[in-house]
Design an enzyme around this catalytic site. Structure first.
Site, PDB file in Angstrom:
ATOM      1  N   TYR A 287      -5.271 -13.355  -4.677  1.00  0.00           N
ATOM      2  CA  TYR A 287      -4.843 -12.908  -3.352  1.00  0.00           C
ATOM      3  C   TYR A 287      -5.674 -13.561  -2.252  1.00  0.00           C
ATOM      4  O   TYR A 287      -6.901 -13.445  -2.238  1.00  0.00           O
ATOM      5  CB  TYR A 287      -4.989 -11.389  -3.336  1.00  0.00           C
ATOM      6  CG  TYR A 287      -4.704 -10.659  -2.046  1.00  0.00           C
ATOM      7  CD1 TYR A 287      -3.584 -10.938  -1.271  1.00  0.00           C
ATOM      8  CD2 TYR A 287      -5.537  -9.625  -1.634  1.00  0.00           C
ATOM      9  CE1 TYR A 287      -3.322 -10.219  -0.116  1.00  0.00           C
ATOM     10  CE2 TYR A 287      -5.282  -8.899  -0.479  1.00  0.00           C
ATOM     11  CZ  TYR A 287      -4.171  -9.211   0.278  1.00  0.00           C
ATOM     12  OH  TYR A 287      -3.914  -8.490   1.418  1.00  0.00           O
TER      13      TYR A 287
ATOM     14  N   CYS B 288       0.849  -1.192   0.000  1.00  0.00           N
ATOM     15  CA  CYS B 288       0.000   0.000   0.000  1.00  0.00           C
ATOM     16  C   CYS B 288       0.879   1.235   0.000  1.00  0.00           C
ATOM     17  O   CYS B 288       2.030   1.195   0.442  1.00  0.00           O
ATOM     18  CB  CYS B 288      -0.864   0.027   1.243  1.00  0.00           C
ATOM     19  SG  CYS B 288      -1.991  -1.350   1.309  1.00  0.00           S
TER      20      CYS B 288
ATOM     21  N   ASP C  28       2.435  -9.192   9.341  1.00  0.00           N
ATOM     22  CA  ASP C  28       3.245  -9.238   8.125  1.00  0.00           C
ATOM     23  C   ASP C  28       4.327  -8.155   8.157  1.00  0.00           C
ATOM     24  O   ASP C  28       5.467  -8.391   7.773  1.00  0.00           O
ATOM     25  CB  ASP C  28       2.310  -9.039   6.919  1.00  0.00           C
ATOM     26  CG  ASP C  28       2.965  -9.367   5.604  1.00  0.00           C
ATOM     27  OD1 ASP C  28       4.027 -10.023   5.614  1.00  0.00           O
ATOM     28  OD2 ASP C  28       2.421  -8.979   4.558  1.00  0.00           O
TER      29      ASP C  28
ATOM     30  N   HIS D 236      -3.867 -11.591   4.583  1.00  0.00           N
ATOM     31  CA  HIS D 236      -4.168 -10.444   5.452  1.00  0.00           C
ATOM     32  C   HIS D 236      -5.597 -10.405   5.998  1.00  0.00           C
ATOM     33  O   HIS D 236      -6.081  -9.326   6.335  1.00  0.00           O
ATOM     34  CB  HIS D 236      -3.887  -9.137   4.690  1.00  0.00           C
ATOM     35  CG  HIS D 236      -2.436  -8.962   4.369  1.00  0.00           C
ATOM     36  ND1 HIS D 236      -1.976  -8.660   3.111  1.00  0.00           N
ATOM     37  CD2 HIS D 236      -1.337  -9.047   5.149  1.00  0.00           C
ATOM     38  CE1 HIS D 236      -0.652  -8.570   3.125  1.00  0.00           C
ATOM     39  NE2 HIS D 236      -0.247  -8.803   4.342  1.00  0.00           N
TER      40      HIS D 236
END
Ligand code: ADP
Ligand code: SF4
Length: 688
Positions: free
Chosen positions: A169, A31, A265, A172
Site C-alpha cells: 500500500y 474503512c 479519493d 492516502h
C-alpha cells in the site's frame, strides 16, 4: 431475468497473478470502524459483498506491527499469529461465495499514532507525526530491514489466514512506501532518499519481498495514489506518478490506483461527479499489462462497460457503491438494474470510521448490521400477522418502512400530505450540489411501485379522526419535523432575544423557495453540519449578500467527519460568502445582529436585512400526541400500536430516518419489538 448481453464484459474473469477473479467487480479496501474490535461484524459485512457478486473483497488497512498502530481508529490488525483466526473469519465468509479475499497490509510510519502500543513512531526522516503533537524518528538501515521483515511476516500470516491477494500500500499520504516516495517527507541522503530511483527502492523491495514470500499462491496487488492534488509538492499524475508506474509496471500482479488523501479519493456528490478520478488514473493502463482497478463512485453499468472498452480500467473498483448496495454486481448479472440502490455520495459511511464506530450508510440501513442484528440487505422475514399498516408521511422514514414492510408481505397504506413522495429528500436534493440525494427517494419509489400490497395516497393530510376511522391495526407516524425559528439549539436554551421581531427566514422556507428579496442575509449556524452551508450557497447564488456566522471553529464543522470540511470552507469563500467562525448570535435589535466572540473579544454589531437561524428542529408530533391521548378510542378502532419513526421521533440524519423505518419493518410483530437487542462480540480472556 437474464443479464443484458451488453454487460457480459463485466462478468469476464480476470487473472491476478496466481489467482483468478470471477468477474470485474472489485471491492477495494475501505474503512468501516469495525476492524479488529468487531471481527464478527466485519467478516459478515465483507461476506455480504461476496454474496452480492463482488469477485474481490478487501479488508481496510491492516496494521502489520505495533509501531504502526493507528489507534484510536479501528482498522484490521495482523501483528502476530493471534490475529489469524479473526482474519480467517473474513476470508472464510468471502470464500463461501466464490470470491477472493484481499488484505491491505499497512505500516503508517509517521502517520501512525502508536497511542495504544506506545512505540516511538518511525519514518524516513525525523519529522512530526501527521496528526499528533510528537515526532517520528528517522529509520536507520536496521529499521528498514526490520520493517521489511515485518511486512514479509505479515504477508505470510495473511496467506495462513486464507487471503488470496496481498496488497502493498502506497496511498492516502499514509503508508511507509508512500512516505519514502514523497520528496517532502524523504530527504534521506542514503540509497533510500534523494533521486526517484532511491525513493522508490523501499516500495520495490516490499513488493519483491511479498512476491517471494507468498506470490506462489497469492496475487500481489499495489495500491498507489497517482495524485496528491498538491501540484509539484506531491506525487502528481502529470509528474512523478508516471515514472513510478513505469518503473514498477510489471512487478505487481495488479494496480489499484486512486487519489490522495482520503478526502480527494472519496469526494462527495456535492462536489464531484461519478468518474471524477478518471482524468488522473487513466494513464496507468498505458504503462502496464497488469490489470488495473480504479474507483470513482461508479454505479452505472453502462459507464462501467465503457471504462473497460475504452481501456481505462480492467476491474471496476468500488468502496461506497458496494456499501450502498452489496448486491450491485448480482443485480446487473440478473438484469435487475432498477433494483440497484445507488450510493448518494454523502459520506455518512466515512463518518463511522471518523467517529470510531461501526459503519452505517444512508442508502443501506443493513450496512454494519449483518452480524449483530442478522440483517440482510435483500432478504427479510415474511410477515408474522395479517395486520394492516398505515404509514403517515412519505419521507425517507415512511418510504423505507413501506418498502421493507411491503417486502415482508404486509398490506401497507402510505398517506402523504403533499403532492409528492420524498419528504425532506425532495427539499434538500433541490439545494445546490445535493441532487444525488434524490436517489434515497427514487430507489424506494421504484421498489414500492412494483408492490401490489403497498398503496400510496398523495395530497392526503391525515388527522387523528381519519386515522381512527380507517381502523388499520398498526399506525406508523413518519411525519417528520420542522426547523425552529427562535434560535434555540446547542448554544441557546432560550429564544435569542429580538429574533421574534426580526426578519427571520426558516430553513424550511428557503428550501420551499421563500427567500429574502434583497440585501444582506445572516445565516446563523449552530447545527454545524452541512445544511447551513448549503443554504448560504443557495442564497448567495440568488444574488444576496450572505454572512455566515457559526458557533463552530469553521463553517460546517461536523463535515470533518464526511471529509468535506476544507472543500466547503474554500467553496463558501469562493462564492463571496463572508464566514465568521467562533461567534454566537446573542441578539437582534433594529436590524442589527449582535455577535459574541467565543474567545471573549469585544462583541460585534452587524446590520442585516434578514436572518436564517439553522439551530434545531422540532418533531411534527401533534398527531401522535392526539392519538395516544385517547387510548380507549385507539382500542375501539382496533389499533394495536401507534409508533413514531424517523424525524418525527427525533430529528436526525437522513440515514437515521431510513434506519428507523427499516427497523420498524424488521421488528413488526416480534415479541421484543422496540427492545434494544443486538449481538456483541465480547473480548476473549487471554490465555497467556
Ligand atoms: P423523515 O425524515 O422522518 O422521513 P420527512 O420530513 O422527510 O421525515 O417526511 C415527513 C413527511 O410527512 C413529509 O413529506 C410531510 O409532508 C408528511 N406529513 C407530515 N404530517 C402529515 C400528515 N398529518 N399526514 C400526511 N403526511 C404528513
Ligand atoms: Fe454512499 Fe452515503 Fe452510503 Fe456512503 S453512506 S455508501 S456515501 S450512500
Amino acid at each position: 431475468m437474464a443479464r443484458d448481453p451488453r454487460y457480459d464484459i463485466l462478468f469476464e474473469p480476470v487473472k491476478i497473478g496466481p489467482v483468478t477473479a470471477r468477474n470485474r467487480f472489485f471491492q477495494v479496501p475501505h474503512c468501516n470502524g469495525m476492524g479488529h474490535q468487531h471481527p464478527h461484524g466485519h467478516a459478515a459485512m465483507r461476506g455480504m459483498k461476496a454474496e452480492g457478486g463482488w469477485a474481490v473483497v478487501s479488508t481496510e488497512e491492516c496494521e502489520i506491527h505495533p509501531s504502526g498502530d493507528v489507534t484510536p481508529y479501528v482498522e484490521a490488525r495482523i501483528w502476530d499469529d493471534h490475529d489469524i483466526p479473526y482474519l480467517s473469519m473474513m476470508t472464510e465468509a468471502v470464500h463461501r461465495h466464490g470470491s477472493l479475499a484481499a488484505v491491505e497490509l499497512v505500516h503508517n510510519g509517521p502517520s501512525s499514532s502508536n497511542l495504544y502500543s506506545r512505540e516511538v513512531p518511525i519514518g524516513p526522516v525525523h519529522q512530526p507525526t501527521s496528526y499528533y503533537p510528537f515526532q517520528a524518528r528517522a529509520m536507520d538501515r536496521q529499521d528498514i530491514r526490520d520493517y521489511r521483515r515485518w511486512h514479509r511476516d505479515a504477508a505470510i500470516r495473511a496467506k495462513k489466514a486464507g487471503f488470496d491477494i496481498v496488497y502493498v500500500y502506497a496511498g492516502h499520504d499514509l503508508s511507509m512506501p508512500m512516505h519514502f516516495l514523497q520528496k517532502r517527507r524523504n530527504q534521506r541522503i542514503d540509497e533510500y532518499g534523494g533521486s526517484l530511483e532511491n525513493r522508490i527502492r523501499l516500495f520495490r523491495e516490499v513488493i519483491e519481498d511479498a512476491k517471494s514470500a507468498v506470490g506462489d499462491t497469492c496475487g500481489i496487488a499495489v495500491r498507489f495514489a497517482v495524485d496528491e492534488m498538491m501540484g509539484k509538492d506531491g506525487i502528481a499524475a502529470d509528474g512523478e506518478a508516471k515514472d513510478i508506474v513505469a518503473m514498477l509496471a510489471e512487478l505487481p500482479d495488479l494496480w489499484d490506483v486512486n487519489l490522495s488523501t482520503w478526502k480527494h479519493d472519496s469526494q462527495t456528490s456535492r462536489f464531484s461527479e461519478e468518474g471524477f478520478q478518471e482524468p488522473f488514473t487513466a494513464f496507468v493502463k498505458t504503462l502496464t499489462t497488469k490489470p488495473v482497478v480504479g474507483v470513482g463512485r461508479y454505479t452505472s453499468p453502462d459507464r462501467m462497460v465503457s471504462l473497460i472498452k475504452k481501456g481505462v480500467l480492467d476491474m471496476i473498483g468500488a468502496a461506497r457503491p458496494s456499501i450502498a448496495d452489496p448486491y450491485l454486481p448480482k443485480k446487473i448479472e440478473e438484469g435487475r438494474l432498477e433494483d440497484i440502490r445507488e450510493c448518494i455520495g454523502c459520506n455518512i459511511c466515512v463518518s463511522g470510521d471518523y467517529t470510531i464506530t461501526p459503519i452505517r450508510c444512508t442508502q443501506n440501513p443493513t450496512m454494519g448490521e449483518e452480524w449483530r442484528k442478522g440483517w440482510h440487505p435483500e432478504l427479510i422475514s415474511p410477515k408474522a400477522s395479517n395486520d394492516r399498516v398505515l404509514i403517515v408521511g412519505g419521507g425517507p422514514a415512511g418510504l423505507e418502512a413501506a418498502r421493507a414492510l411491503g417486502l415482508r408481505g404486509y398490506d401497507v397504506a402510505l398517506a402523504e400530505s403533499s403532492t409528492e413522495l420524498g419528504g425532506r429528500v425532495n427539499k434538500e436534493s433541490r439545494l445546490p450540489g445535493l441532487s444525488a440525494w434524490g436517489r434515497v427517494r427514487d430507489y424506494r419509489l421504484g421498489q414500492i411501485g412494483k408492490m401490489t400490497n403497498v398503496e400510496t395516497y398523495l395530497d392526503s393530510r391525515l388527522n387523528a379522526a381519519n386515522i381512527l376511522e380507517y381502523g388499520f391495526e398498526r399506525v406508523v407516524l413518519a411525519t417528520g419535523c420542522h426547523w425552529r425559528k427562535d434560535g434555540v439549539g446547542r448554544s441557546h436554551a432560550y429564544p435569542i432575544p429580538g429574533l421574534d421581531k426580526a426578519n427571520v427566514f426558516s430553513p424550511d422556507g428557503i428550501m420551499a423557495g421563500r427567500l429574502p428579496g434583497s440585501g444582506t442575509v445572516l445565516v446563523y449556524d449552530d447545527d454545524l453540519f452541512y445544511l447551513a452551508g448549503v443554504l448560504a450557497e443557495r442564497l448567495a447564488k440568488a444574488g444576496l449578500k450572505v454572512i455566515y456566522v457559526t458557533t463552530g471553529d469553521t463553517a460546517s464543522s461536523w463535515t470533518t467527519n464526511t471529509l468535506e470540511l476544507l472543500v466547503i470552507n474554500k467553496h463558501l469563500r469562493k462564492l463571496g460568502i463572508r464566514v465568521i467562525p467562533s461567534r454566537d448570535l446573542v441578539g437582534v435589535k433594529d436590524g442589527v445582529a449582535q455577535l459574541e466572540h467565543s474567545y471573549g473579544e469585544e462583541p460585534e454589531f452587524i446590520p442585516v436585512d434578514a436572518i436564517v437561524p439553522v439551530t434545531a428542529r422540532l418533531p411534527e408530533e401533534a398527531l401522535y400526541q392526539s392519538l395516544i391521548a385517547n387510548p380507549d378510542a385507539l382500542k375501539d378502532a382496533g389499533i394495536k400500536s401507534v409508533t413514531r419513526i424517523g424525524d418525527c421521533l427525533a430529528p436526525g440524519l437522513i440515514a437515521y430516518a431510513v434506519y428507523s423505518g427499516h427497523r420498524y419493518a424488521r421488528e413488526l410483530d416480534a415479541n421484543d419489538m422496540g427492545e434494544v437487542k443486538f449481538r456483541r462480540p465480547l473480548p476473549l480472556m487471554a490465555t497467556s
